[in-house]
Design a protein around this motif. Structure first.
Motif, PDB file in Angstrom:
ATOM      1  N   VAL A   1       2.571  -8.238  -4.942  1.00 32.85           N
ATOM      2  CA  VAL A   1       1.935  -7.200  -4.134  1.00 32.85           C
ATOM      3  C   VAL A   1       1.193  -6.231  -5.051  1.00 32.85           C
ATOM      4  CG1 VAL A   1       3.603  -7.315  -2.241  1.00 32.85           C
ATOM      5  CG2 VAL A   1       4.029  -5.777  -4.177  1.00 32.85           C
TER       6      VAL A   1
ATOM      7  N   HIS B   1       0.519  -2.154  -5.317  1.00 37.06           N
ATOM      8  CA  HIS B   1       0.777  -0.791  -4.841  1.00 37.06           C
ATOM      9  C   HIS B   1      -0.373   0.092  -5.314  1.00 37.06           C
ATOM     10  CE1 HIS B   1       2.524   3.187  -4.360  1.00 37.06           C
ATOM     11  NE2 HIS B   1       3.484   2.656  -3.610  1.00 37.06           N
TER      12      HIS B   1
ATOM     13  N   TYR C   1       7.565  -8.286  -4.574  1.00 41.08           N
ATOM     14  CA  TYR C   1       8.318  -7.790  -3.423  1.00 41.08           C
ATOM     15  C   TYR C   1       9.685  -8.468  -3.387  1.00 41.08           C
ATOM     16  CZ  TYR C   1       9.607  -7.175   1.517  1.00 41.08           C
ATOM     17  OH  TYR C   1      10.257  -6.887   2.682  1.00 41.08           O
TER      18      TYR C   1
ATOM     19  N   LEU D   1      10.302  -3.005  -4.852  1.00 42.45           N
ATOM     20  CA  LEU D   1       9.244  -3.617  -5.652  1.00 42.45           C
ATOM     21  C   LEU D   1       9.691  -3.639  -7.108  1.00 42.45           C
ATOM     22  CD1 LEU D   1       6.062  -1.858  -4.177  1.00 42.45           C
ATOM     23  CD2 LEU D   1       7.297  -3.851  -3.309  1.00 42.45           C
TER      24      LEU D   1
ATOM     25  N   VAL E   1      10.037   1.908  -2.042  1.00 41.01           N
ATOM     26  CA  VAL E   1       8.965   2.491  -1.235  1.00 41.01           C
ATOM     27  C   VAL E   1       9.426   2.577   0.218  1.00 41.01           C
ATOM     28  CG1 VAL E   1       6.566   2.261  -0.490  1.00 41.01           C
ATOM     29  CG2 VAL E   1       7.251   1.468  -2.771  1.00 41.01           C
TER      30      VAL E   1
ATOM     31  N   ILE F   1       4.092   1.629   4.030  1.00 46.13           N
ATOM     32  CA  ILE F   1       3.609   0.257   3.884  1.00 46.13           C
ATOM     33  C   ILE F   1       2.103   0.223   3.645  1.00 46.13           C
ATOM     34  CG2 ILE F   1       3.421   0.052   6.395  1.00 46.13           C
ATOM     35  CD1 ILE F   1       4.148  -2.825   3.951  1.00 46.13           C
TER      36      ILE F   1
ATOM     37  N   VAL G   1       0.862  -0.514   0.197  1.00 47.48           N
ATOM     38  CA  VAL G   1       1.198  -1.811  -0.401  1.00 47.48           C
ATOM     39  C   VAL G   1       0.421  -2.922   0.303  1.00 47.48           C
ATOM     40  CG1 VAL G   1       3.056  -3.435  -0.904  1.00 47.48           C
ATOM     41  CG2 VAL G   1       3.511  -0.973  -0.955  1.00 47.48           C
ATOM     42  N   GLN G   2      -0.190  -3.809  -0.482  1.00 48.00           N
ATOM     43  CA  GLN G   2      -0.885  -4.972   0.067  1.00 48.00           C
ATOM     44  C   GLN G   2      -0.438  -6.228  -0.662  1.00 48.00           C
ATOM     45  OE1 GLN G   2      -5.107  -3.599  -0.234  1.00 48.00           O
ATOM     46  NE2 GLN G   2      -5.247  -4.414   1.816  1.00 48.00           N
ATOM     47  N   LYS G   3      -0.467  -7.333   0.055  1.00 44.07           N
ATOM     48  CA  LYS G   3      -0.147  -8.610  -0.574  1.00 44.07           C
ATOM     49  C   LYS G   3      -1.241  -8.961  -1.577  1.00 44.07           C
ATOM     50  CE  LYS G   3       1.196 -13.359   0.556  1.00 44.07           C
ATOM     51  NZ  LYS G   3       1.462 -14.308   1.649  1.00 44.07           N
ATOM     52  N   TYR G   4      -0.817  -9.433  -2.756  1.00 41.37           N
ATOM     53  CA  TYR G   4      -1.774  -9.795  -3.804  1.00 41.37           C
ATOM     54  C   TYR G   4      -2.416 -11.141  -3.461  1.00 41.37           C
ATOM     55  CZ  TYR G   4      -3.624 -11.029  -8.421  1.00 41.37           C
ATOM     56  OH  TYR G   4      -4.439 -11.393  -9.463  1.00 41.37           O
TER      57      TYR G   4
END
Length: 609
Positions: free
Chosen positions: A521, A523, A531, A549, A559, A564, A567-570
């Motif tokens: 992820v 941040h 994650y 994380l 977090v 949320i 935070v994003q999915k990589y």
């Protein structure tokens, strides 16, 4: 109680009974603070600094820039709290530490005329004055020694040795040359030594080109570079203190700290362990001189903020202890909110309140009639004017013809010239004052008391400078006695914001349904991590859910699920495994800044099409 503002301010000093001013609005608080400092500076002997306590960083920053407008920048300082939470795994930003240390240095050298701070910062304990002074280095161009000798002093003062100096708090040595970036300067300095070990020159240099300036410095002051200083005295004290905490954290935590002491290297968040390094910490109150003028801005809000901050500290303390970290008690790191209120009550000279409130405290209260200009433009409909701008022009003409002191303010000379041209076209006579009438040299008190209207009758002066807002002083019948208006308050805001705001991130971020344990992820603040699922943590009597994380060096960040949106999915097009970010290091900040700059440049190009 009503009285002349000049008489009120003349009677305020560090030893006088507290006075309360009610009914202040717009930037009038900054003007009152500035005038009080100028009046106290006219007294014989040492000038007592004016210290203003604001409820929050944002409010303090607005007041600070308004004081720059009315007073100028010389002698004006800001002492903020850290930009990280207590017990966090992060260290405060170097630029913020620099701002704090420059303020401490100014206090110790009687150079601070006005100081702005917050309850959070006043409650914080940090390195004592003796350590600050001992680790401040002063060099002259007559210095005889070697780069290695200065390098040892810099290491003791918290500076980091690198190959190439790029950031605050760094230094490097190459033969007979030493480069250092002191926390109290805008540019790094190069010191070149001659063959007989005498300093040949001290010159600032450019980081990008590495070219030195033509100007030579005759002397150089280098402030400490961190709140934890790894000199031998502090390291020895920390080693003696560590055995007391064997039962309070995991053995690997103590081992890591011992290794840091051995290497004389810090780690992100070490500032929360400051009681380990100093026998006794101090607060900003200890740095204050015996004589000062303490002002509390919105007393009720300041007390409320101090109370909520101390509760926040306790919640972070409970979370930290559950993570099996070495966690020192809140009492060892902060004053309690009650201790702060006791100190403020003891020292306060002046209280500023925007509202008129009934106060049972034994102090003299003066009711003032200062109002902001926020609603002026919106009154055009009730005044049956054709537009807001037309209504403002009518008001200016009315005040001008009645001899009411009116001042206008523009951000810079270009804006002032445009402002003047527009007003002239609309039939309002005005003059861009330029350097002939600067905001920090205006006879504000004379104008406010209406003793001198010579400069405000006829053509309306347009001052230049950035101020958050204007204000009006009214009489008991609501008639304007003095008016200051910004160009935005006359003709409306003109904003063009291309930057991505945090609030907008909510719309683009992912959600928990997209994430699986082990997913990489990103941040927004910390960079690339993994994650590791959800975890429930009890704090403050409540049980909350956090995303766990994991970053490089197996460092964990918890977090809250309500965050949320940060935070994003990589996602990687070529499918390669990304490198985890190291907490507290510069790499992610540089990457994020570079991407933000690229996006902004693209946005500007698109806007021009």
């Amino acid at each position: 109680m009503s009285s002349s503002l000049q008489k009120i301010l003349n009677n305020i000093n560090g030893g006088s009974a507290p006075v309360e001013l009610q009914g202040l609005a717009g930037s009038s608080k900054a003007l009152v603070v500035s005038m009080l400092s100028k009046i106290s500076g006219q007294s014989p002997g040492e000038t007592a600094p004016v210290v203003v306590v604001c409820e929050s960083f944002d409010i303090a920053e607005v007041l600070l820039h308004d004081i720059y407008y009315y007073f100028g920048r010389e002698g004006v300082y800001f002492f903020p709290f850290w930009d990280v939470l207590p017990y966090d795994n992060f260290s405060p930003h170097k630029g913020l530490t620099a701002q704090r240390f420059q303020t401490l240095d100014a206090l110790l050298n009687q150079q601070a005329r006005i100081l702005i701070t917050t309850p959070n910062a006043l409650m914080q304990c940090f390195l004592p004055r003796n350590d600050f002074l001992k680790n401040t280095i002063t060099l002259t161009n007559e210095f005889v020694g070697s780069p290695d000798e200065i390098g040892k002093q810099l290491l003791n003062s918290g500076y980091i040795q690198v190959d190439v100096v790029e950031e605050l708090g760094e230094f490097s040595t190459h033969g007979g040359i030493l480069d250092v970036f002191p926390l109290n300067l805008e540019k790094p300095v190069r010191i070149e030594f001659s063959e007989n070990s005498k300093a040949h020159f001290l010159k600032p240099f450019d980081i990008q080109t590495q070219h030195t300036d033509q100007t030579e410095l005759s002397s150089l002051k280098i402030l400490p570079a961190g709140e934890i200083l790894f000199n031998q005295e502090n390291i020895d004290f920390a080693r003696k203190s560590l055995p007391e905490y064997r039962k309070e954290c995991a053995p690997e935590v103590l081992l890591r700290l011992r290794q840091s002491l051995q290497k004389k290297e810090g780690f992100p968040g070490i500032e929360s362990l400051s009681p380990l390094f100093y026998p006794e910490l101090e607060t900003l109150f200890d740095y204050f001189p015996d004589e000062l003028i303490l002002i509390i801005d919105e007393e009720k809000n300041v007390n409320k903020r101090a109370d909520s901050f101390y509760q926040e500290v306790f919640m972070e303390y409970e979370i930290s202890t559950q993570q099996n970290k070495l966690t020192l008690s809140p009492e060892s790191l902060f004053l309690t909110h009650r201790e702060l209120q006791t100190k403020l009550t003891k020292h306060v000279s002046l209280v500023l309140n925007s509202m008129k409130i009934n106060n049972t405290k034994a102090r003299t209260v003066h009711q003032l009639q200062f109002v902001d200009n926020k609603s002026l433009r919106n009154q055009f409909e009730s005044a049956k004017a054709t537009s807001a701008a037309g209504y403002m022009v009518q008001l200016l003409q009315k005040w001008q013809s009645s001899g009411t002191p009116v001042l206008l303010s523009a951000k810079n000379q270009t804006h002032a010239d445009g402002f003047q041209q527009l007003l002239d076209d609309l039939g309002v006579e005005s003059t861009a004052a330029g350097d002939q009438l600067t905001t920090n040299r205006c006879p504000w008190l004379d104008w406010l008391e209406k003793n001198d209207t010579e400069n405000t009758s006829g053509s309306i002066p347009i001052l230049t400078g950035k101020v958050s807002s204007g204000f009006r002083k009214l009489d008991s019948n609501g008639k304007a006695l003095f008016v200051l208006l910004t160009e935005e308050e006359v003709f409306g805001e003109k904003t063009r914001n291309r930057r991505l705001q945090r609030a907008q991130v909510h719309q683009t971020a992912g959600n928990l349904d997209d994430l699986r344990e082990g997913d990489h992820v990103v941040h927004l603040d910390y960079g690339i991590g993994r994650y590791h699922g959800l975890q429930k943590i009890s704090a403050g009597g409540n049980q909350n859910e956090f995303m766990q994380l994991v970053f490089a060096r197996d460092e964990k960040v918890y977090v809250p699920v309500e965050n949320i949106h940060l935070v994003q999915k990589y996602v990687n097009a070529d499918g390669t495994t990304p490198k985890l970010s190291k907490l507290g290091e510069k790499a992610w900040k540089k990457t994020r800044s570079k991407v933000a700059k690229t996006v902004e440049n693209i946005a500007e190009e698109l806007a021009d099409i």
